[in-house]
Design an enzyme around this catalytic site. Structure first.
Site, PDB file in Angstrom:
ATOM      1  N   ALA A  60       0.973  -1.315  -0.021  1.00 32.98           N
ATOM      2  CA  ALA A  60      -0.004   0.177  -0.120  1.00 32.98           C
ATOM      3  C   ALA A  60       0.785   1.257   0.009  1.00 32.98           C
ATOM      4  O   ALA A  60       2.174   1.098   0.419  1.00 32.98           O
ATOM      5  CB  ALA A  60      -0.713   0.084   1.211  1.00 32.98           C
ATOM      6  N   PHE A  81       1.601   3.054  -2.771  1.00 27.61           N
ATOM      7  CA  PHE A  81       2.023   3.361  -4.349  1.00 27.61           C
ATOM      8  C   PHE A  81       0.904   3.651  -5.128  1.00 27.61           C
ATOM      9  O   PHE A  81       1.092   4.589  -5.594  1.00 27.61           O
ATOM     10  CB  PHE A  81       2.716   2.266  -4.911  1.00 27.61           C
ATOM     11  CG  PHE A  81       3.953   2.521  -5.945  1.00 27.61           C
ATOM     12  CD1 PHE A  81       5.117   2.240  -5.554  1.00 27.61           C
ATOM     13  CD2 PHE A  81       3.571   3.047  -7.189  1.00 27.61           C
ATOM     14  CE1 PHE A  81       6.228   2.539  -6.553  1.00 27.61           C
ATOM     15  CE2 PHE A  81       4.470   3.351  -7.993  1.00 27.61           C
ATOM     16  CZ  PHE A  81       5.733   3.129  -7.958  1.00 27.61           C
ATOM     17  N   ASP A  82      -0.028   2.904  -4.999  1.00 27.83           N
ATOM     18  CA  ASP A  82      -1.444   3.305  -5.560  1.00 27.83           C
ATOM     19  C   ASP A  82      -2.625   3.515  -4.960  1.00 27.83           C
ATOM     20  O   ASP A  82      -3.388   2.722  -4.585  1.00 27.83           O
ATOM     21  CB  ASP A  82      -1.638   2.181  -6.593  1.00 27.83           C
ATOM     22  CG  ASP A  82      -2.713   2.528  -7.721  1.00 27.83           C
ATOM     23  OD1 ASP A  82      -3.107   3.534  -7.761  1.00 27.83           O
ATOM     24  OD2 ASP A  82      -3.166   1.564  -8.509  1.00 27.83           O
ATOM     25  N   ASN A 122       8.871   9.133   4.240  1.00 24.81           N
ATOM     26  CA  ASN A 122       7.701  10.174   3.618  1.00 24.81           C
ATOM     27  C   ASN A 122       6.939  10.553   4.977  1.00 24.81           C
ATOM     28  O   ASN A 122       6.890   9.785   5.943  1.00 24.81           O
ATOM     29  CB  ASN A 122       7.037   9.068   2.988  1.00 24.81           C
ATOM     30  CG  ASN A 122       5.799   8.433   3.519  1.00 24.81           C
ATOM     31  OD1 ASN A 122       4.776   8.891   3.732  1.00 24.81           O
ATOM     32  ND2 ASN A 122       6.085   7.128   3.882  1.00 24.81           N
ATOM     33  N   GLY A 124       0.856  11.420   4.708  1.00 26.64           N
ATOM     34  CA  GLY A 124      -0.459  11.694   5.696  1.00 26.64           C
ATOM     35  C   GLY A 124      -1.649  11.265   5.171  1.00 26.64           C
ATOM     36  O   GLY A 124      -2.614  11.809   5.000  1.00 26.64           O
ATOM     37  N   PHE A 125      -1.883   9.964   4.181  1.00 28.27           N
ATOM     38  CA  PHE A 125      -2.904   9.712   3.578  1.00 28.27           C
ATOM     39  C   PHE A 125      -3.557  10.427   2.904  1.00 28.27           C
ATOM     40  O   PHE A 125      -4.716  10.711   2.895  1.00 28.27           O
ATOM     41  CB  PHE A 125      -3.862   9.026   4.725  1.00 28.27           C
ATOM     42  CG  PHE A 125      -3.395   8.069   5.808  1.00 28.27           C
ATOM     43  CD1 PHE A 125      -2.350   7.297   5.341  1.00 28.27           C
ATOM     44  CD2 PHE A 125      -4.399   7.788   7.068  1.00 28.27           C
ATOM     45  CE1 PHE A 125      -1.993   6.135   6.316  1.00 28.27           C
ATOM     46  CE2 PHE A 125      -3.970   6.674   7.657  1.00 28.27           C
ATOM     47  CZ  PHE A 125      -2.801   5.938   7.575  1.00 28.27           C
ATOM     48  N   SER A 129       0.628   3.890  10.706  1.00 34.71           N
ATOM     49  CA  SER A 129       1.369   4.855  10.160  1.00 34.71           C
ATOM     50  C   SER A 129       1.738   6.081  10.906  1.00 34.71           C
ATOM     51  O   SER A 129       0.855   6.496  11.866  1.00 34.71           O
ATOM     52  CB  SER A 129       0.482   5.816   9.065  1.00 34.71           C
ATOM     53  OG  SER A 129       0.988   6.953   8.476  1.00 34.71           O
ATOM     54  N   ASN A 159       2.290   9.073  10.281  1.00 37.28           N
ATOM     55  CA  ASN A 159       2.197  10.472   9.585  1.00 37.28           C
ATOM     56  C   ASN A 159       0.645  10.991  10.002  1.00 37.28           C
ATOM     57  O   ASN A 159       0.411  12.085   9.417  1.00 37.28           O
ATOM     58  CB  ASN A 159       2.368  10.328   8.226  1.00 37.28           C
ATOM     59  CG  ASN A 159       4.055  10.006   8.059  1.00 37.28           C
ATOM     60  OD1 ASN A 159       4.743  10.588   8.559  1.00 37.28           O
ATOM     61  ND2 ASN A 159       4.067   9.104   6.885  1.00 37.28           N
ATOM     62  N   THR A 160      -0.205  10.377  10.885  1.00 32.14           N
ATOM     63  CA  THR A 160      -1.522  10.713  11.183  1.00 32.14           C
ATOM     64  C   THR A 160      -1.612  10.897  12.640  1.00 32.14           C
ATOM     65  O   THR A 160      -1.228   9.750  13.259  1.00 32.14           O
ATOM     66  CB  THR A 160      -2.527   9.984  10.398  1.00 32.14           C
ATOM     67  OG1 THR A 160      -2.573   9.717   9.155  1.00 32.14           O
ATOM     68  CG2 THR A 160      -3.952  10.482  11.064  1.00 32.14           C
ATOM     69  N   LYS A 196      -2.064  -3.873   9.668  1.00 33.80           N
ATOM     70  CA  LYS A 196      -0.777  -3.730   9.494  1.00 33.80           C
ATOM     71  C   LYS A 196      -0.237  -2.853  10.752  1.00 33.80           C
ATOM     72  O   LYS A 196      -0.713  -1.946  11.281  1.00 33.80           O
ATOM     73  CB  LYS A 196      -0.706  -2.581   8.202  1.00 33.80           C
ATOM     74  CG  LYS A 196       0.589  -2.223   7.713  1.00 33.80           C
ATOM     75  CD  LYS A 196       0.751  -1.553   6.383  1.00 33.80           C
ATOM     76  CE  LYS A 196       1.983  -1.280   5.925  1.00 33.80           C
ATOM     77  NZ  LYS A 196       2.074  -0.741   4.588  1.00 33.80           N
ATOM     78  N   THR A 238       6.247  -4.746   8.170  1.00 29.48           N
ATOM     79  CA  THR A 238       5.660  -3.648   9.023  1.00 29.48           C
ATOM     80  C   THR A 238       5.470  -2.658   8.171  1.00 29.48           C
ATOM     81  O   THR A 238       5.726  -2.441   6.731  1.00 29.48           O
ATOM     82  CB  THR A 238       6.748  -3.382  10.032  1.00 29.48           C
ATOM     83  OG1 THR A 238       7.805  -3.112   9.289  1.00 29.48           O
ATOM     84  CG2 THR A 238       6.917  -4.626  11.031  1.00 29.48           C
ATOM     85  N   ASN A 239       5.036  -1.554   8.878  1.00 33.73           N
ATOM     86  CA  ASN A 239       4.886  -0.031   8.399  1.00 33.73           C
ATOM     87  C   ASN A 239       6.405   0.559   8.381  1.00 33.73           C
ATOM     88  O   ASN A 239       7.131  -0.177   8.784  1.00 33.73           O
ATOM     89  CB  ASN A 239       3.707   0.578   9.097  1.00 33.73           C
ATOM     90  CG  ASN A 239       3.040   1.828   8.218  1.00 33.73           C
ATOM     91  OD1 ASN A 239       3.605   2.270   7.334  1.00 33.73           O
ATOM     92  ND2 ASN A 239       1.760   1.810   8.610  1.00 33.73           N
ATOM     93  N   GLY A 269      12.352  -3.277   3.409  1.00 33.22           N
ATOM     94  CA  GLY A 269      13.519  -3.475   3.163  1.00 33.22           C
ATOM     95  C   GLY A 269      14.119  -4.662   1.961  1.00 33.22           C
ATOM     96  O   GLY A 269      15.047  -5.249   1.932  1.00 33.22           O
ATOM     97  N   THR A 320       9.648   0.461  -1.590  1.00 30.29           N
ATOM     98  CA  THR A 320      10.923   1.315  -1.837  1.00 30.29           C
ATOM     99  C   THR A 320      11.904   0.479  -2.498  1.00 30.29           C
ATOM    100  O   THR A 320      12.663   0.983  -3.629  1.00 30.29           O
ATOM    101  CB  THR A 320      11.639   1.625  -0.245  1.00 30.29           C
ATOM    102  OG1 THR A 320      10.540   2.313   0.359  1.00 30.29           O
ATOM    103  CG2 THR A 320      12.630   2.561  -0.479  1.00 30.29           C
TER     104      THR A 320
END
Length: 334
Positions: free
Chosen positions: A64, A66-67, A113, A116-117, A182, A184-185, A217, A245-246, A293, A315
Site C-alpha cells: 500500500a 504506491f497506488d 515520507n 499523511g494518507f 502510519s 504520519n497521522t 498492518k 511492517t509499516n 527492506g 521502496t
C-alpha cells in the site's frame, strides 16, 4: 545482487532528477497509459501459494502507498505482481500533509515520507473500482484494500470512520487491511493499544461477518508487551493475518543532515522488520505479509525464513525497478 539492470542504469536516473512526488505521479500516469501487453515481459514465472483462503500466483505483491487511489490496477497485474494492495484510503477525501513530503536517501537506499494518507476518499475510489469492474478491466490478481482513519476524524470516532470505508470498499477487496500504524497521522498509532484495537477489530468483525479476510498492518516500533497485546486482540477477533511492517520512526541509520520527519522505509528497515516477523512467529501462527527492506532475493528469503508467507515491495521497487519481481521469485524457487 549483481550489476545494475536497465531500469537502474537508465530509467531511475531520469526519475530521480525530478521531485520524488512528481516522479511518482508521472510513473502512475505512464502506467495508466501503457498498453498492458507492453508490460508483460517483466512477469515472473508462476509460483502459486494459498494464504488465508486466497490463491496468489506468486508471493510478491505491491505494498500500500504506491497506488493510493487504485488508478493503475491493470498495470500492476501486467507488470507481474502476485497481488496489489491499494490505499491507504480514508472515509473522507484529504490532501495529506504539506509538501515536500517524500525524501530520497540514495546512499542509504531509503525513503522518508510524511504523506499523511493523501487520497480521494472511499466514495470516489469505490466508484472508480466499480467502473473498472463493470468495463472488464479488473486484474486477474488478488486486490487488497488498505483503509485508515481520516485526519479530521477525532480518535473517539475512529470506529465509525473505518466502518464507513469498509462498507464502501470491502465488496471490491480480496482482503481488507486496517492501517493503525502510519506515523504520519496524529494519534493513529494509539489505535494499536489493547482496548482501542480490540474495540476497532470487534466492530469491523461484526460488520464483516467473516466475508473477507481482515488483516492488520502494524508498526516495527512496537515493544514486546505491545506486540503481545496486538496479537491477543487479533486472535480474539478472527483477524486473518498481519502485515509486518509499516515504516519506522527510528532514524538512527540516517545522518542528521539528511534526516526529515516521517516514516523511514527501505534498506534501513530490513533488520527491524525481520526481527518483528520473528517475534510475531514466536507468538502466533497467524499468516504474515512481510514488508520492509526487500531489495533482492536474499532479503526476500530472509523474510520467509523468519516466518512470513507473502512479501510486499515498495521502496525496493523504486530503487530496483520491474526486474526485481522476477529476481525475487527466481530466488525463492532456487
Amino acid at each position: 545482487m549483481s550489476g545494475k539492470n536497465a531500469y537502474e542504469r537508465f530509467v531511475r536516473p531520469l526519475l530521480f532528477a525530478f521531485d520524488p512526488e512528481m516522479a511518482h505521479h508521472f510513473a502512475l500516469r505512464v502506467l495508466r497509459a501503457s498498453g498492458v501487453p507492453s508490460l508483460k515481459s517483466f512477469r515472473p514465472d508462476a509460483r502459486p501459494t494459498t494464504v488465508f483462503g486466497i490463491t496468489f500466483p506468486h508471493p510478491v505483491g505491491l505494498a500500500a502507498g504506491f497506488d493510493k487511489n487504485g488508478v493503475a490496477l491493470p498495470a500492476w497485474a501486467a507488470l507481474g505482481f502476485g497481488f496489489v494492495e491499494i490505499g491507504t484510503i480514508t472515509a473522507k477525501p484529504q490532501p495529506g500533509n504539506p509538501k515536500p513530503r517524500i525524501f530520497r536517501l540514495p546512499r542509504q537506499q531509503a525513503l522518508i515520507n510524511r504523506l499523511g494518507f493523501n487520497n480521494e476518499g472511499a466514495e470516489v475510489i469505490a466508484g472508480r473500482l466499480q467502473r473498472l469492474r463493470e468495463f472488464g478491466g479488473w486484474p486477474h490478481i488478488p486486490v487488497g484494500i488498505n483503509i485508515g482513519k481520516s485526519k479530521a476524524t477525532p480518535l473517539e470516532e475512529a470506529i465509525e470512520d473505518y466502518l464507513f470505508s469498509f462498507r464502501k470498499l470491502a465488496a471490491f477487496a480480496d482482503y481488507v487491511a486496517l492501517n493503525v500504524s502510519s506515523p504520519n497521522t496524529p494519534g493513529l498509532r494509539s489505535l494499536q493499544e489493547k482496548t482501542a484495537l480490540s474495540n476497532l477489530l470487534g466492530a469491523i468483525r461484526q460488520e464483516n461477518s467473516g466475508a473477507k479476510p481482515l488483516l492488520l498492518k502494524i508498526a516495527p516500533d512496537l515493544t514486546e508487551p505491545e506486540l503481545e497485546d496486538v496479537i491477543a486482540a487479533c486472535e480474539a477477533n478472527q483477524v486473518a493475518g498481519l502485515i509486518a511492517t509499516n515504516t519506522t520512526i527510528d532514524h538512527t541509520a540516517i545522518p542528521n543532515h539528511l534526516d526529515e520527519q516521517g516514516g523511514l522505509s527501505g534498506k534501513p528497515l530490513r533488520e527491524k522488520s525481520t526481527a518483528m516477523i520473528r517475534a510475531i512467529r514466536a507468538r502466533t501462527q497467524l499468516p504474515i505479509i512481510a514488508s520492509g527492506g526487500i531489495f533482492d532475493g536474499e532479503s526476500a528469503r530472509e523474510k520467509l525464513a523468519a516466518g512470513a508467507q507473502l512479501l510486499q515491495v515498495y521502496t525496493g521497487y523504486i530503487y530496483r525497478g520491474p526486474a526485481l519481481l522476477r529476481e525475487i521469485v527466481d530466488a525463492l524457487g532456487a
